[in-house]
Write a protein that holds these residues in place. Sequence first.
Motif, PDB file in Angstrom:
ATOM      1  N   HIS A  15       0.827  -1.207   0.000  1.00 52.70           N
ATOM      2  CA  HIS A  15       0.000   0.000   0.000  1.00 52.70           C
ATOM      3  C   HIS A  15       0.864   1.261   0.000  1.00 52.70           C
ATOM      4  O   HIS A  15       0.527   2.251  -0.646  1.00 52.70           O
ATOM      5  N   ASN A  16       1.982   1.195   0.707  1.00 48.91           N
ATOM      6  CA  ASN A  16       2.909   2.330   0.729  1.00 48.91           C
ATOM      7  C   ASN A  16       3.456   2.610  -0.675  1.00 48.91           C
ATOM      8  O   ASN A  16       3.551   3.762  -1.097  1.00 48.91           O
ATOM      9  N   ASP A  19       0.678   4.263  -2.608  1.00 52.69           N
ATOM     10  CA  ASP A  19       0.480   5.647  -2.160  1.00 52.69           C
ATOM     11  C   ASP A  19       1.568   6.579  -2.685  1.00 52.69           C
ATOM     12  O   ASP A  19       1.315   7.758  -2.928  1.00 52.69           O
TER      13      ASP A  19
END
Length: 192
Positions: A15-16, A19
């Motif tokens: 997810h990082n 993002d």
Amino acid sequence: MTNSQPQILSIDEYHNLADRGFFKEDEAVELVEGTLVQMAPIGQDHAACLRALLEDLPVFVAQRALVQTQEAIVLNENTEVQPDFAILAYADDYYRARLPQASEVLLAIEIADELSLEYDRAIKQPLYARAGISDYWIFNLNDKYLEIYSEPDELSPGKFGYRTKRIPFINEAIPLPGFPDSLLSLTKIFPE
């Protein structure tokens, strides 16, 4: 000396990356056992099958469950996949605060063509079984039939799959697992 082992990502790390813009906007990627996997592009038959199912599935489960299409579900700490459809246990907040977990998936559905059929059988099927997803369907566009898998289990040490596989006739109407009043016409999905 360099480490030749691929890095195993957690869902948080995945997810990082998203993002921070690591993936292109139109790039379809799944996290499978900590590894990034590029998803096959969607062809015309695949898109038509998606549309046909999108017309019926929400009606069948209305106000009793939720339907999502090509959105993430979490199978374990380093596996987040995007089945073509997932029928989820009803949640008042529509999973706004978190992603659906495997235990909340009532049915996972993949639409498979020549590019994705082997992946959906050899990779996704054991992942779904190991996660305890009770029912898994593959709309096999190559051979024009539905593959219905149920009864997930560890078939041999470390090898997961489904004890039951059924292929209904093309002219059958199939109820969704847990929704016996819903009948999906296969002729709509696989026209003559």
